[in-house]
Design a protein around this motif. Structure first.
Motif, short mmCIF file in Angstrom:
data_model
loop_
_atom_site.label_atom_id
_atom_site.label_comp_id
_atom_site.label_asym_id
_atom_site.label_seq_id
_atom_site.Cartn_x
_atom_site.Cartn_y
_atom_site.Cartn_z
N TYR A 6 0.87 -1.18 0.00
CA TYR A 6 0.00 0.00 0.00
C TYR A 6 0.91 1.23 0.00
O TYR A 6 1.05 1.89 -1.02
N MET A 7 1.57 1.50 1.12
CA MET A 7 2.46 2.66 1.16
C MET A 7 3.62 2.46 0.17
O MET A 7 4.14 1.36 0.02
N SER A 8 4.03 3.57 -0.44
CA SER A 8 5.14 3.49 -1.40
C SER A 8 6.42 2.98 -0.74
O SER A 8 7.25 2.35 -1.39
N TYR A 68 0.61 -3.94 -8.09
CA TYR A 68 0.47 -2.86 -7.10
C TYR A 68 -0.78 -2.07 -7.45
O TYR A 68 -0.91 -1.54 -8.57
N THR A 113 -2.32 0.56 -5.61
CA THR A 113 -2.55 1.83 -4.91
C THR A 113 -2.06 3.02 -5.74
O THR A 113 -1.05 2.91 -6.45
N LEU A 114 -2.76 4.14 -5.63
CA LEU A 114 -2.26 5.39 -6.21
C LEU A 114 -0.88 5.67 -5.63
O LEU A 114 -0.58 5.28 -4.51
N TYR A 115 -0.05 6.34 -6.42
CA TYR A 115 1.27 6.65 -5.88
C TYR A 115 1.86 7.87 -6.57
O TYR A 115 1.21 8.50 -7.39
N GLU A 116 3.13 8.19 -6.24
CA GLU A 116 3.74 9.45 -6.65
C GLU A 116 4.34 9.43 -8.05
O GLU A 116 4.83 10.47 -8.54
N TYR A 148 6.77 10.00 5.03
CA TYR A 148 7.49 8.97 4.25
C TYR A 148 7.48 9.39 2.79
O TYR A 148 6.98 10.48 2.46
N TYR A 182 5.93 8.84 -0.17
CA TYR A 182 4.79 9.27 -1.01
C TYR A 182 4.35 10.70 -0.70
O TYR A 182 4.22 11.52 -1.63
N VAL A 187 -1.89 9.27 5.56
CA VAL A 187 -2.45 7.95 5.22
C VAL A 187 -2.83 7.18 6.48
O VAL A 187 -2.33 7.46 7.57
N THR A 212 -5.61 10.33 -0.89
CA THR A 212 -5.55 9.11 -0.07
C THR A 212 -6.75 8.94 0.85
O THR A 212 -6.92 7.87 1.44
C1 ACM Z 1 1.11 5.59 -1.18
O1 ACM Z 1 2.01 5.58 -0.32
N1 ACM Z 1 1.36 5.23 -2.44
C2 ACM Z 1 -0.24 6.01 -0.83
#
Ligand code: ACM
Length: 384
Positions: A82-84, A103, A105-108, A149, A151, A206, A233
């Motif tokens: 989930y988390m980048s 993967y 989840t939306l991300y950067e 963190y 993202y 998040v 998020t």
């Molecule tokens: C994320 O950390 N990609 C929400």
């Protein structure tokens, strides 16, 4: 008698820790798709078998468990993270072992791996549209709050550039909190917002901390009609945690909301509620994880293998009739064509879609040639 072996797939979603609730949505999206695939006869008679581990929202555990899935369990395909920060730990593992990570989840953005399929929104599919919407409706001055963190730092950098590009505006302040931040951690931030008086807040907080942010905002006496929190998020999962009354009026940008008014989406939600009841709250991650499992199964049916070298050429360019609309894996960058939407949280704990794309937007993870184009129109979705 011939024995038909199942096809093992790894599920690496936290059940505990800061993002446990958010990752439950992804896990149950994947599990629902597995049930559907098996009920329809599996992959040429072979059932999908989920091997699930709980990395407890700790990045290093994702790496350890990815290794265990591949080496000890013989898994070739992992759905997870989930988390980048967790994806960044798993990528070297799947690259070294030549396995595949889906993967969801939306991300950067600003990433590519031959061993990853990305199905969450990239910045040109959510940040660009959110920057345009927020600066045109609320104004150019933004205050940013994020979890500490990769993202949030990267997403805020991108949002700062977009706000400048679309409105000549700027980030007035940027603050970060711990993943386990609670009410008191947001108090001084709210005091600072009173002093700065931005036009809107951009949250990249998040997990469980999200509800504390929105609660602190409400307790500070701010009005979402004048200065809402905008986020990529915050979803139906976080709204369920904070309560509809606290969330009402705030804005999110996402390819999927439960409120999408199509037969495919309504039917998918009905099947989920019938089978899984209240175990998880459907959101964009749920939908993306559900679609990814079907995309994988369809590709494996076609090419006959879950080996990445055979599977990837089939996956590239493949499509699925998803609850958000027909999605397609971009053959060049392994990201997914999705439908940008802007939603405003309503009193029912759902999102009223206020703008949406005319069609799918091609992923541009490095923001090379992104533009607004004619991506949006005022939505005709009813304000329920
Ligand atoms: C994320 O950390 N990609 C929400």
């Amino acid at each position: 008698m011939t024995i038909t072996l199942p096809v093992k797939v790894g599920l690496l979603f936290s059940e505990t820790g800061a993002t446990g609730k958010a990752e439950a949505a992804l896990r149950f999206g994947a599990l629902m798709a597995i049930e559907e695939i098996n009920e329809a006869g599996g992959i040429d008679g072979r059932e999908l078998m989920a091997v699930c581990y709980d990395p407890c929202s700790e990045p290093f555990r994702y790496g350890q468990l990815a290794e265990r899935l591949i080496v000890d369990d013989g898994v070739k395909v992992i759905f997870g993270c989930y988390m980048s920060s967790t994806r960044k730990v798993v990528i070297p593992v799947v690259e070294r072992r030549n396995a595949l990570l889906f993967y969801a989840t939306l991300y950067e953005g600003f990433e590519f791996s031959n061993n990853v399929i990305y199905s969450g929104a990239a910045p040109n599919q959510n940040s660009v549209q959110l920057a345009d919407y927020m600066t045109s409706v609320y104004g150019p001055r933004v205050y940013m709050i994020g979890s500490d963190y990769i993202y949030p730092h990267e997403s805020n950098r991108i949002m700062s550039e977009l706000v400048l590009q679309y409105s000549g505006g700027a980030c007035v302040e940027e603050r970060y909190v711990r993943l386990d931040a609670a009410g008191g951690d947001f108090k001084t931030i709210m005091d600072e917002i009173w002093q700065q008086r931005p036009d809107f807040i951009f949250s990249t907080v998040v997990g469980d901390a999200t509800r504390h942010l929105y609660r602190a905002y409400a307790d500070a006496g701010f009005s979402p009609h004048e200065m809402p929190i905008a986020s990529l998020t915050t979803s139906e999962v976080e709204i369920a945690q904070m309560g509809a009354g606290v969330a009402e009026g705030h804005i999110s940008s996402s390819p999927y909301f439960q409120s999408i008014n199509t037969a495919v989406n309504r039917d998918c939600l009905r099947r989920f509620h019938q089978r899984f009841g209240g175990v998880a709250v459907p959101n964009a991650g749920w939908e993306a994880a559900y679609c990814q499992m079907h995309l994988f199964a369809n590709a494996m049916r076609q090419c006959g293998s879950d080996d990445i070298d055979v599977l990837m050429p089939t996956l590239r360019g493949s499509q699925f009739c998803a609850p958000q609309g027909v999605v397609k894996i971009d053959p060049h960058n392994h990201h997914t064509c999705v439908y940008p939407r802007i939603g405003r949280a309503n009193a029912q704990g759902q999102y009223t879609i206020v703008r949406e794309s005319l069609g799918p937007v091609t992923p541009d993870p490095y923001l090379i040639s992104h533009c607004l184009g004619n991506w949006m129109r005022e939505s005709t979705a009813p304000d329920t």
